[in-house]
Design an enzyme around this catalytic site. Structure first.
Site, short mmCIF file in Angstrom:
data_model
loop_
_atom_site.label_atom_id
_atom_site.label_comp_id
_atom_site.label_asym_id
_atom_site.label_seq_id
_atom_site.Cartn_x
_atom_site.Cartn_y
_atom_site.Cartn_z
N MET A 1 11.89 24.50 0.56
CA MET A 1 11.22 23.61 -0.38
C MET A 1 12.20 22.80 -1.20
O MET A 1 11.99 21.61 -1.48
CB MET A 1 10.32 24.43 -1.32
N ARG B 1 -10.49 0.04 15.12
CA ARG B 1 -10.45 0.82 13.90
C ARG B 1 -11.37 0.14 12.88
O ARG B 1 -12.48 0.58 12.68
CB ARG B 1 -9.01 0.95 13.40
N TYR C 1 15.48 31.00 6.03
CA TYR C 1 14.23 31.69 6.34
C TYR C 1 14.07 31.90 7.84
O TYR C 1 14.26 30.98 8.63
CB TYR C 1 13.04 30.89 5.82
N LYS D 1 0.84 -1.21 0.00
CA LYS D 1 0.00 0.00 0.00
C LYS D 1 0.87 1.26 0.00
O LYS D 1 2.07 1.20 0.30
CB LYS D 1 -0.93 0.00 1.21
#
Length: 361
Positions: free
Chosen positions: A302, A129, A254, A34
């Site tokens: 980023m 769950r 930053y 998955k």
């Protein structure tokens, strides 16, 4: 020059599958794929795991992608299906489905299928769950056995929330309650996830579900420095793109998050949260350049990260390779530095990262 790259070691992947089989020699192995095979590449990883007995995914689109990639092994939908219109798709593609609630069971009973499908009945033994309540077991089991839409080989399963903690006895209670509930049934049983495989051999039974450990990452608590004989499959790497000399008092990145305490040299590396690297990794989180560890300083951007290379600047140059995690730097350690878990780091790799699959022989 290739920058952000996830180097995938196929030999390590197959080695880890062999470790699963060594730990649970009497069990069949379900390889959990998955979330894009935990960030490693769904179809390619499946194609390299022919030694597994079945594949498991969370969603039907993942299962369809495996079939489109030529995979013919059994595929189990761990969350089951979400609408009755999915059932003909399951049948046409030979998918097996988990059933965990009344809606799913009723949909199977009401559907007009040309042939039966395989079902895994999930019982909630404490995860709270997915899964039916233990007191519902007899009713669900009987209805599945009576439905012409269900193959006779119904399998029974549950899930562990605390198996990663060997000091937590809840897993032992789950094993005991599950085996008591299904006593007398001849159907195949599946309890152990990766942590269950490593830490709870009494839970191995007929099937085991190997997820994180297939990718060479320990699922256990306090796992850094613990050797389970697993080999990291992913090596996340990039390159140095600039060398920057700074002086005492300079503020870096930053927000001026980090201030130089003395004159030093920074290596700017092409990696950031745009590649999936955790933005909140703390100051000093290590990277490896030329076999040596150096600490991250300043805000993670980023596209770029700054690393304090100090007096070693003469040995590091633009173009040098940087390992963000991998065989020299366990992803488990980076997860601790970012106050998260290895699963999240691996699954967060973004599409702009290149994949390089490597295998010897």
């Amino acid at each position: 020059m290739r920058l952000a790259t996830a180097e995938i070691d196929i030999n390590a992947l197959r080695h880890n599958l062999a470790i699963v089989k060594q730990m649970a020699p009497s069990s069949k192995v379900m390889a959990v794929l998955k979330a894009n095979a935990y960030g490693h590449g769904l179809v390619k990883i499946a194609q390299c795991l022919q030694g597994a007995d079945a594949f498991a995914v969370a969603r039907i689109d993942e299962a369809l992608a495996l079939r489109a990639g030529g995979l013919t092994k059994p595929i189990i939908l761990l969350e089951g299906f979400f609408d009755s219109s999915d059932l003909p798709i399951l049948l046409a593609n030979n998918f097996e489905t988990v059933v965990h609630d009344e809606n799913q069971l009723a949909a199977i009973e009401a559907c007009q299928l040309e042939a039966p499908i395989s079902v895994w009945l999930k019982i909630d033994t404490g995860m709270h769950r997915l899964g039916i309540e233990p007191e519902q077991f007899e009713e669900f089991y009987t209805r599945l056995k009576q439905s012409p839409n269900v193959k006779a080989d119904t399998k029974l399963m549950t899930h562990f929330p605390c198996a990663d903690d060997l000091n937590n006895h809840f897993t032992a209670l789950q094993i005991a309650s599950f085996t008591k509930l299904v006593k007398g049934q001849s159907d195949a049983l599946c309890l152990a996830n990766s942590a269950g495989i490593i830490g709870w051999p009494d839970a191995h039974f007929d099937w085991v579900r190997s997820g994180l450990m297939l990718y060479g990452v320990s699922p256990m608590l306090d796992c850094v420095g613990v050797d389970h004989a697993l080999k990291p499959v992913m090596r996340l790497k990039t390159r140095v793109i600039a060398i920057k000399h700074v002086v005492s008092g300079d503020r870096i990145g930053y927000g001026g998050r980090w201030t130089c305490k003395e004159d030093t040299t920074l290596a700017v590396v092409a990696m950031g949260y745009g590649d999936g690297y955790p933005r909140h990794a703390r100051e000093g989180t290590p990277v490896v350049i030329k076999g040596e560890r150096y600490g991250i300083v300043g805000s993670i951007s980023m596209d770029m990260i700054t690393v304090d290379i100090g007096s070693n600047d003469k040995s590091i140059h633009v173009g040098d390779e940087v390992e963000m995690w991998g065989p020299s730097l366990p992803v488990e350690e980076i997860a601790i530095c970012a106050d998260t878990i290895p699963y999240e780091l691996l699954c967060n790799i973004t599409p702009r990262v290149s994949y390089d699959y490597q295998a010897d022989g």
